[in-house]
Design a protein around this motif. Sequence first.
Motif, PDB file in Angstrom:
ATOM      1  N   LYS A  13       0.808  -1.388  -0.164  1.00  0.00           N
ATOM      2  CA  LYS A  13       0.044  -0.216  -0.112  1.00  0.00           C
ATOM      3  C   LYS A  13       0.824   1.364   0.125  1.00  0.00           C
ATOM      4  N   THR A  31      -2.233   6.551   6.594  1.00  0.00           N
ATOM      5  CA  THR A  31      -2.960   6.621   7.998  1.00  0.00           C
ATOM      6  C   THR A  31      -2.568   5.731   8.823  1.00  0.00           C
ATOM      7  N   GLY A  32      -1.782   4.566   8.340  1.00  0.00           N
ATOM      8  CA  GLY A  32      -1.253   3.798   9.390  1.00  0.00           C
ATOM      9  C   GLY A  32      -0.046   4.571  10.117  1.00  0.00           C
ATOM     10  N   TYR A  35      -1.696   5.866  13.369  1.00  0.00           N
ATOM     11  CA  TYR A  35      -1.901   4.836  14.339  1.00  0.00           C
ATOM     12  C   TYR A  35      -0.689   4.433  14.963  1.00  0.00           C
ATOM     13  N   ARG A  36       0.238   4.363  14.196  1.00  0.00           N
ATOM     14  CA  ARG A  36       1.579   4.275  14.873  1.00  0.00           C
ATOM     15  C   ARG A  36       2.174   5.271  15.941  1.00  0.00           C
ATOM     16  N   VAL A  91       0.711  -1.931  17.708  1.00  0.00           N
ATOM     17  CA  VAL A  91      -0.060  -0.847  17.123  1.00  0.00           C
ATOM     18  C   VAL A  91      -1.745  -1.385  16.976  1.00  0.00           C
ATOM     19  N   SER A  92      -1.796  -2.625  16.769  1.00  0.00           N
ATOM     20  CA  SER A  92      -3.380  -3.076  16.329  1.00  0.00           C
ATOM     21  C   SER A  92      -4.022  -3.034  17.735  1.00  0.00           C
ATOM     22  N   ALA A  95      -5.190   0.491  17.850  1.00  0.00           N
ATOM     23  CA  ALA A  95      -5.889   0.804  16.584  1.00  0.00           C
ATOM     24  C   ALA A  95      -7.325   0.290  16.743  1.00  0.00           C
ATOM     25  N   ARG A 101      -9.840   5.457  17.142  1.00  0.00           N
ATOM     26  CA  ARG A 101     -10.147   5.345  15.700  1.00  0.00           C
ATOM     27  C   ARG A 101     -10.917   6.598  15.396  1.00  0.00           C
ATOM     28  N   GLY A 121      -4.702   2.753   3.840  1.00  0.00           N
ATOM     29  CA  GLY A 121      -5.078   2.229   5.307  1.00  0.00           C
ATOM     30  C   GLY A 121      -5.887   0.882   5.079  1.00  0.00           C
ATOM     31  N   ARG A 122      -6.701   0.734   6.291  1.00  0.00           N
ATOM     32  CA  ARG A 122      -7.639  -0.346   6.080  1.00  0.00           C
ATOM     33  C   ARG A 122      -9.142  -0.232   5.876  1.00  0.00           C
ATOM     34  N   ASP A 123      -9.544   0.892   6.552  1.00  0.00           N
ATOM     35  CA  ASP A 123     -10.800   1.465   6.572  1.00  0.00           C
ATOM     36  C   ASP A 123     -11.077   2.688   5.577  1.00  0.00           C
ATOM     37  N   ARG A 172      -1.483  -9.355  13.225  1.00  0.00           N
ATOM     38  CA  ARG A 172      -2.226  -8.171  13.142  1.00  0.00           C
ATOM     39  C   ARG A 172      -3.505  -8.103  12.267  1.00  0.00           C
ATOM     40  N   ASP A 176      -7.107  -6.625  13.009  1.00  0.00           N
ATOM     41  CA  ASP A 176      -7.436  -5.693  12.080  1.00  0.00           C
ATOM     42  C   ASP A 176      -8.810  -5.914  11.571  1.00  0.00           C
ATOM     43  N   ARG A 179     -11.854  -6.485  14.401  1.00  0.00           N
ATOM     44  CA  ARG A 179     -12.274  -5.571  15.557  1.00  0.00           C
ATOM     45  C   ARG A 179     -13.747  -4.892  15.124  1.00  0.00           C
TER      46      ARG A 179
HETATM   47  O1   DC Z   1      -0.358   0.286   7.391  1.00  0.00           O
HETATM   48  P1   DC Z   1       0.396   0.215   8.722  1.00  0.00           P
HETATM   49  O2   DC Z   1       1.313  -1.087   8.569  1.00  0.00           O
HETATM   50  O3   DC Z   1       1.599   0.981   8.797  1.00  0.00           O
HETATM   51  O4   DC Z   1      -0.702   0.096   9.647  1.00  0.00           O
HETATM   52  C1   DC Z   1      -0.380   0.100  11.255  1.00  0.00           C
HETATM   53  C2   DC Z   1      -1.651  -0.452  11.870  1.00  0.00           C
HETATM   54  O5   DC Z   1      -2.369   0.427  12.170  1.00  0.00           O
HETATM   55  C3   DC Z   1      -2.430  -1.733  11.431  1.00  0.00           C
HETATM   56  O6   DC Z   1      -2.078  -3.039  11.913  1.00  0.00           O
HETATM   57  C4   DC Z   1      -3.771  -1.436  11.688  1.00  0.00           C
HETATM   58  C5   DC Z   1      -3.880   0.001  12.044  1.00  0.00           C
HETATM   59  N1   DC Z   1      -4.575   0.711  10.896  1.00  0.00           N
HETATM   60  C6   DC Z   1      -5.805   0.800  11.301  1.00  0.00           C
HETATM   61  O7   DC Z   1      -6.444   0.150  11.955  1.00  0.00           O
HETATM   62  N2   DC Z   1      -6.689   1.597  10.165  1.00  0.00           N
HETATM   63  C7   DC Z   1      -6.106   2.457   9.283  1.00  0.00           C
HETATM   64  N3   DC Z   1      -6.731   3.223   8.402  1.00  0.00           N
HETATM   65  C8   DC Z   1      -4.639   2.273   8.898  1.00  0.00           C
HETATM   66  C9   DC Z   1      -3.871   1.423   9.915  1.00  0.00           C
END
Ligand code: DC
Length: 219
Positions: A13, A31-32, A35-36, A91-92, A95, A101, A121-123, A172, A176, A179
Amino acid sequence: MQIAIDGPAGSGKSTIAKIVAQKMGFTYIDTGAMYRGVTLYFLEHHVEPGDLPEIKARLGRIRLDFKEGRMHLGERDISKDIRSPEINRRVSDYARIPEIRLALQKQQREIARKKSVVMDGRDIGTYVLPQAEVKVFLSASDEERARRRQRDLLERGYEASFEEILDNLKQRDAIDSSRAHSPLKKAPEAHGIDTTRMSIAEVVAEIISIIGGVEPCSD
Ligand code: DC
């Protein structure tokens, strides 16, 4: 214009999103990294994920900022610190906390309201920017993702075994995706790309061609 790029850890990504943003002349938002950054802050202040009152009390005080592509906590450049194995491990757990969030998602939407963005990101496609004109969901095999993560870590000066990294990625992914609040999920309308056997240039080209077929919104 809003471009959402989601997927699990190690799917490519951030590398891909950064290049797509450069090519389009858009702002890239990782966005990760946010959260980090929050995780780094709480670990350094010895606030555990279970301590919700303390998390809520401190959340408003955390000043995260992207300056010239580097992540800052207040005035401090934390770009390297947020990639440590300890942050990867923890981190998870932070997060998944809805209060964290909601605070970060609000900031993400505010950034995307003011300028054209590529946000990864994830979402992002499912929750943060459901109206994004382009949505992409990247995936890759577990082993390939672990290989990439190991290479990334080595380049940043951190050593970790392949098995350790693979375990961490799987753990993770599980947290992720399961949740309750805005989990890792492909939006039904997102373009799925399996990057396991693709080069970075090939993935970028595919996304640019998807963007090329989309009419930008006027607002
Ligand atoms: O993309 P990354 O590995 O740097 O993200 C780190 C953590 O942050 C990932 O394990 C879950 C969380 N995260 C999230 O919950 N929602 C996002 N939009 C981005 C990351």
